[in-house]
Design a protein around this motif. Structure first.
Motif, PDB file in Angstrom:
ATOM      1  N   TYR A 143      -8.771   6.416  -8.956  1.00 38.90           N
ATOM      2  CA  TYR A 143      -8.646   7.869  -9.153  1.00 38.90           C
ATOM      3  C   TYR A 143      -7.515   8.235 -10.116  1.00 38.90           C
ATOM      4  N   HIS A 165       4.248   4.843  -4.552  1.00 36.82           N
ATOM      5  CA  HIS A 165       4.002   3.581  -5.289  1.00 36.82           C
ATOM      6  C   HIS A 165       5.040   3.510  -6.401  1.00 36.82           C
ATOM      7  N   VAL A 203       0.407  10.303   5.384  1.00 37.31           N
ATOM      8  CA  VAL A 203       0.119   8.889   5.123  1.00 37.31           C
ATOM      9  C   VAL A 203       1.432   8.141   4.867  1.00 37.31           C
ATOM     10  N   TYR A 215     -13.365  -2.621   6.321  1.00 43.50           N
ATOM     11  CA  TYR A 215     -12.742  -1.599   5.461  1.00 43.50           C
ATOM     12  C   TYR A 215     -13.744  -1.177   4.398  1.00 43.50           C
ATOM     13  N   HIS A 238      -1.497  13.350   2.074  1.00 44.67           N
ATOM     14  CA  HIS A 238      -0.791  12.160   1.574  1.00 44.67           C
ATOM     15  C   HIS A 238       0.616  12.036   2.180  1.00 44.67           C
ATOM     16  N   GLY A 268       0.818  -1.207   0.000  1.00 46.98           N
ATOM     17  CA  GLY A 268       0.000   0.000   0.000  1.00 46.98           C
ATOM     18  C   GLY A 268       0.853   1.260   0.000  1.00 46.98           C
ATOM     19  N   PHE A 307      -9.939  13.271   0.050  1.00 46.12           N
ATOM     20  CA  PHE A 307     -10.326  12.650   1.309  1.00 46.12           C
ATOM     21  C   PHE A 307     -11.789  13.035   1.570  1.00 46.12           C
ATOM     22  N   SER A 310      -8.643   1.749  -2.053  1.00 47.04           N
ATOM     23  CA  SER A 310      -8.138   0.582  -2.808  1.00 47.04           C
ATOM     24  C   SER A 310      -8.733  -0.705  -2.236  1.00 47.04           C
ATOM     25  N   ASN A 343      -2.811  -1.751   2.835  1.00 48.46           N
ATOM     26  CA  ASN A 343      -3.192  -0.399   2.427  1.00 48.46           C
ATOM     27  C   ASN A 343      -2.997   0.575   3.585  1.00 48.46           C
ATOM     28  N   ALA A 344      -2.972   1.843   3.225  1.00 45.32           N
ATOM     29  CA  ALA A 344      -2.999   2.923   4.211  1.00 45.32           C
ATOM     30  C   ALA A 344      -4.447   3.387   4.281  1.00 45.32           C
ATOM     31  N   HIS A 346      -4.905   2.699  -8.776  1.00 45.45           N
ATOM     32  CA  HIS A 346      -6.112   3.188  -8.128  1.00 45.45           C
ATOM     33  C   HIS A 346      -7.103   3.705  -9.172  1.00 45.45           C
TER      34      HIS A 346
END
Ligand SMILES: O=P(O)(O)O[C@@H]1C[C@H](O)[C@@H](CO)O1
Ligand code: GUN
Length: 319
Positions: free
Chosen positions: A113, A89, A285, A217, A282, A57, A225, A245, A140-141, A111
């Motif tokens: 998006y 990534h 994250v 999840y 981000h 992730g 967000f 994701s 994932n985060a 993703h």
């Protein structure tokens, strides 16, 4: 069926052209044969058959550093592979051995998006399956919605809510090729329960059981967000963590009969009150991913060792 497409006539198109007609209707999907080309390319570069797949992730690409004798193949060089566009990534497949097991890590995922349709985001899962992967670890985060979750905690995913699917957006939409899996796959035992139990035990043995939770999840399309109202709605629906994701990946992996284990690293607490002035971002994250990489590497390595020592195949009741 012709290559997974129904053998029917549309608008007077002959059978020879039916493939093209449906491609236009459903987008240019990866056929089984096309994915075999990708698999062939990879097999020519890797001499062993991976049995474990790991999807790293956001900010968790360092999980791939656990691999012994790594062979890294950038996505950009692999036929038919999409490319990663998101910070955190890297965009490569890394093959090697993890806890002695032949493994492939996706250092970077795709993703919705980024502009990829869900079936494209999930293409690497079918490639992994065709390569020989039976057990998939998805990471994932995510933002913590459950008020008891703290930044840096781990949520073992026991279930998901497929919000995008509510609106009919699903990676399995379109013609079904039975060589991948059935038209109507069940999803009520999507996460291997035995592996979840084992992960909790590993957490206990590592002395971090108070930082490990089991939860639900949910995935939104992103890239923004969530609003306060959206987060409060998701809480009411029963979600414990929210991300962008995993859900569609889990669906695709279950469709082709893989054993799935997923966890979220809680990288931020979701802001569910209008009075709060903190905002998710981000960079935070990715930072939290870095801070917890040691713990996650240990958890994943130890878990995999025990999964295969215990011979866990199906975690489904009655199988
Ligand atoms: O790829 P994952 O789901 O780990 O990444 C999450 C969702 C967004 O891509 C990003 C937001 O910071 O983190
Ligand atoms: N949708 C969503 N994805 C995330 N990824 C990391 N944190 C978050 C979050 O708060 N919301």
């Amino acid at each position: 069926m012709v290559n997974g497409y129904p053998n029917i006539k549309i608008n007077g198109t002959t059978n020879g052209h039916i493939h093209k007609a449906l491609e236009t209707e459903y987008g240019h999907r990866y056929t089984y044969e096309l994915l075999l080309e990708t698999v062939h390319y990879i097999r020519n570069r890797v001499s062993f058959t991976p049995v474990v797949g790991v999807i790293c992730g956001s900010g968790l690409g360092s999980l791939a550093d656990c691999l012994v004798n790594p062979i890294e193949i950038p996505y950009s060089t692999i036929p038919h592979f999409p490319t990663s566009t998101v910070k955190g990534h890297v965009g490569s497949l890394v093959f090697g051995h993890l806890s002695g097991l032949p493994t492939v890590c996706m250092k970077g995922r795709f993703h919705y998006y980024e502009g990829y349709p869900l079936w494209k985001c999930c293409m690497p899962i079918r490639v992994m399956k065709l390569l020989g992967v039976s057990h998939l670890i998805i990471t994932n985060a995510a933002g913590g919605l459950n008020p008891s979750y703290k930044v840096g905690d781990i949520m073992l995913v026991k279930d998901h809510i497929n919000i995008m699917g509510f609106a009919g957006n699903n990676p399995l939409q379109g013609p079904n090729d039975e060589r991948f899996g059935p038209r109507f796959p069940p999803m009520n035992q999507a996460y291997n329960r035995d592996i979840i139990q084992l992960a909790k035990k590993v957490g206990e043995d590592m002395g971090v059981e108070n930082r490990i939770h089991e939860g639900v999840y949910t995935c939104l399309g992103g890239p923004n967000f969530e609003t306060v109202a959206e987060l409060n709605m998701l809480k009411m629906l029963g979600a414990d963590a929210v991300g962008m994701s995993t859900v569609h990946e889990v669906i695709t992996a279950n469709h082709c009969d893989m054993e799935v284990f997923a966890f979220s690293l809680i990288t931020n607490e979701c802001v569910v009150q209008y009075e709060a002035n903190n905002e998710p971002n981000h960079e935070e994250v990715i930072d939290v991913g870095k801070q917890r990489e040691g713990l996650l590497k240990q958890l994943v390595s130890e878990l995999l060792k025990r999964v295969f020592e215990n011979g866990i195949t199906s975690g489904k009741i009655g199988k």
